[in-house]
Design an enzyme around this catalytic site. Sequence first.
Site, PDB file in Angstrom:
ATOM      1  N   GLY A 103       3.432   2.748  -3.610  1.00 44.62           N
ATOM      2  CA  GLY A 103       3.611   1.542  -2.807  1.00 44.62           C
ATOM      3  C   GLY A 103       4.762   1.633  -1.836  1.00 44.62           C
ATOM      4  N   CYS A 104       5.202   0.447  -1.378  1.00 47.51           N
ATOM      5  CA  CYS A 104       6.235   0.365  -0.344  1.00 47.51           C
ATOM      6  C   CYS A 104       7.613   0.690  -0.896  1.00 47.51           C
ATOM      7  CB  CYS A 104       6.279  -1.041   0.239  1.00 47.51           C
ATOM      8  SG  CYS A 104       4.884  -1.490   1.234  1.00 47.51           S
ATOM      9  N   VAL A 105       7.827   1.862  -1.434  1.00 49.42           N
ATOM     10  CA  VAL A 105       9.190   2.227  -1.842  1.00 49.42           C
ATOM     11  C   VAL A 105       9.496   3.651  -1.391  1.00 49.42           C
ATOM     12  CG1 VAL A 105       9.635   0.740  -3.807  1.00 49.42           C
ATOM     13  CG2 VAL A 105       8.309   2.805  -4.124  1.00 49.42           C
TER      14      VAL A 105
END
Lengths: 105, 591
Positions: A103-105
């Site tokens: 994901g968005c990391v």
Amino acid sequence: MPEFKVGDRVLDIDEDGFIQKPEVWDEEVAKALSKTEGVEQMSENHWKLVNYLRQYYLEYGVAPMIRKLCKATGFKLNEIYELFPSGPAKGACKVAGLPKPTGCV
Amino acid sequence: MSESQKSYKVRKLEELLRNKKLPRQVVGSLVGCIHCGMCHESCHYALSSPDDPRMTPSYKADQIRKLFKRYRDWTGRVFPWWVGAHTPLTDEDLERLKDIAFGTCTNCRRCTFNCPMGVDTATLNRLMRGLLTSVGVMPEGVRVVSKDQWEIGNQMGVLKEDFLDTLEWMSEELAEELGHDRAAIPVDKQGSKVVYAINPREAKYDPRTIKSAALIFYAAGESWTMASEGWDQTNFGLFSGDDQLGGAAGRRVFDKVAELGGERLVISECGHGYRSTRCEAPNWAGVTVPFVMESSVMTMLRYIKEGRIKVDKTKNSARVTYHDSCNLARSCGFYEEPRELLRLVTTDFQEMHPNRTENYCCTGGGGAMSMSEYAPRRLKSGRVKADQIAATGAKIVVTSCHNCVDGLGDVIKHYKLDCQVKQLVDLVAEALVLDEPKPAEEAPQVAVTAAAGAAAQRDGRSLTGRRILVVDDEEDARTFLSMVLEDAGASIFQAADGAEAIRVALKERPDLITLDLSMPGKDGIETFTELRRTPQIAQIQVCIITGHPEFRKLIYDRPVAPPEGYMNKPVKAEDLVANVRRILELEKRRA
């Protein structure tokens, strides 16, 4: 695939520096990885975090929620960031030998 | 190669290339490029690798154009060698296209803004991503996240019980800091004015931003809630090019806000989430969203301007700079408000250059953070960003986007810059000055509603205790409407034009406004928009009463919350009372 040298071993890592085979992880690997995350010396607290992450991952196959991490280890949220400046996802998970969180990391 | 030798993926993609309906800007982008090289100067990949022509946006776009030339354009079928059409597709081509569409472009749209021919390479690239995704060719990171978003309902696979546990935890931390539990995070609270949606990253890895936001909502006395489901405002449909996922993810959030009766969806600081939820998802899902959607930056700014929260900017005295997220600045035109807010909560703000729509990508756009395989290329492209940051001398880079937080964090680490990344919510919470805690906003309202209801029951008149502003330029109409409503028990205020209406509304804060549309001076449409945009009176119910039914579309097309009622003149007395009563009842149920 990039490689990462630990002692005389050569490990496969992904392009973000996460090791690819969790089973090759040991204390020596963790110490070497921690240097890439701005942790010069692994303290007892670092180990406490890392060991929990690893055990959780081996059991469930995913990284735990930060809530679970704090509850189980007794650390405050800010303390986690003090221990691992790049945070639990990128810092602590990498040192614990988990694959990169999705994901968005 | 014969048809039977082609893989299923290739055959499927060929079919899509032949038949997919193309939006206008894609068609323009397929034919508009004159290879002038402006995009080369705009792209952070190209600028960081000046010797590699494959990083130039026009080259990347050409690889996509060639495909359409081959499969769409008759000239490409008849003499492909002459018009530069693609050779027939193979599985290797699909991998190569994946590498280009996902690995050499963050869809940041900087080249789009700088193209003299209006070629929208980012949109073309997203279309290519979507085509590849629909035949199952995509980076593993995007696949995993999309799957979680489809199946679990959020991009990080956070389970409901874990999510609720996390919110409870933040409530406990707030209670510990404040010495009372009044700032606890409300969950699924029916009828809250604000529903707050977040990025799963906040819940899973760093809930400090949830806590900061909760503190700000509490300090403002807001009637707010978070939802136990449908709380993920991010949308991997934007990144994978899959409009169906985009629509499904958006609809989940919209449905939940509607179910909770929320009047306003506040989206936490996330560039692609804001763009997807507010600007794209209604189209992807084919729905009309009946409530206001705004970035939490707007919410915080409003609270300060309205005096609902107090801040002391000297609490943030380190030098800060602001990084514009590509999705906020270039796709949503949202760049002045964050600066305005930043100046209110910090003392030393230094612009980064270039900025606003000309700012360079954080390197993490377009879902790049989830694609490890392209990390070295991404970090190499970060040189442009690193130079920009270093020139500001800032200790803190502020951004309103979670992707940028991680993208910039990587750049800072890789190029060994001495600074950290923060979001506006962190700085506002830091600067917050907490007075005596205000009582929650909805408490007195419930009391008023209950009192009005009780009074209405006592005297049998349905609008007793209600305060209504009647706006109409014709005296006869005004008198008639006022008389009917007054007879039903309401207290009436009157206004003969738009300007007066706004004045009276601000002074008297009525429960409802009946609004005529054709008036001299500020007309009803203008007045309505201003009402909705003036925060103190934005929540007042409005019933349009007009002799022009054709204006309905004009009113509902305004980029503000639609009116609660719409009646055509001539109005019958009993219809008027029934309508107004229904609108007010609706509000009562929501409260």
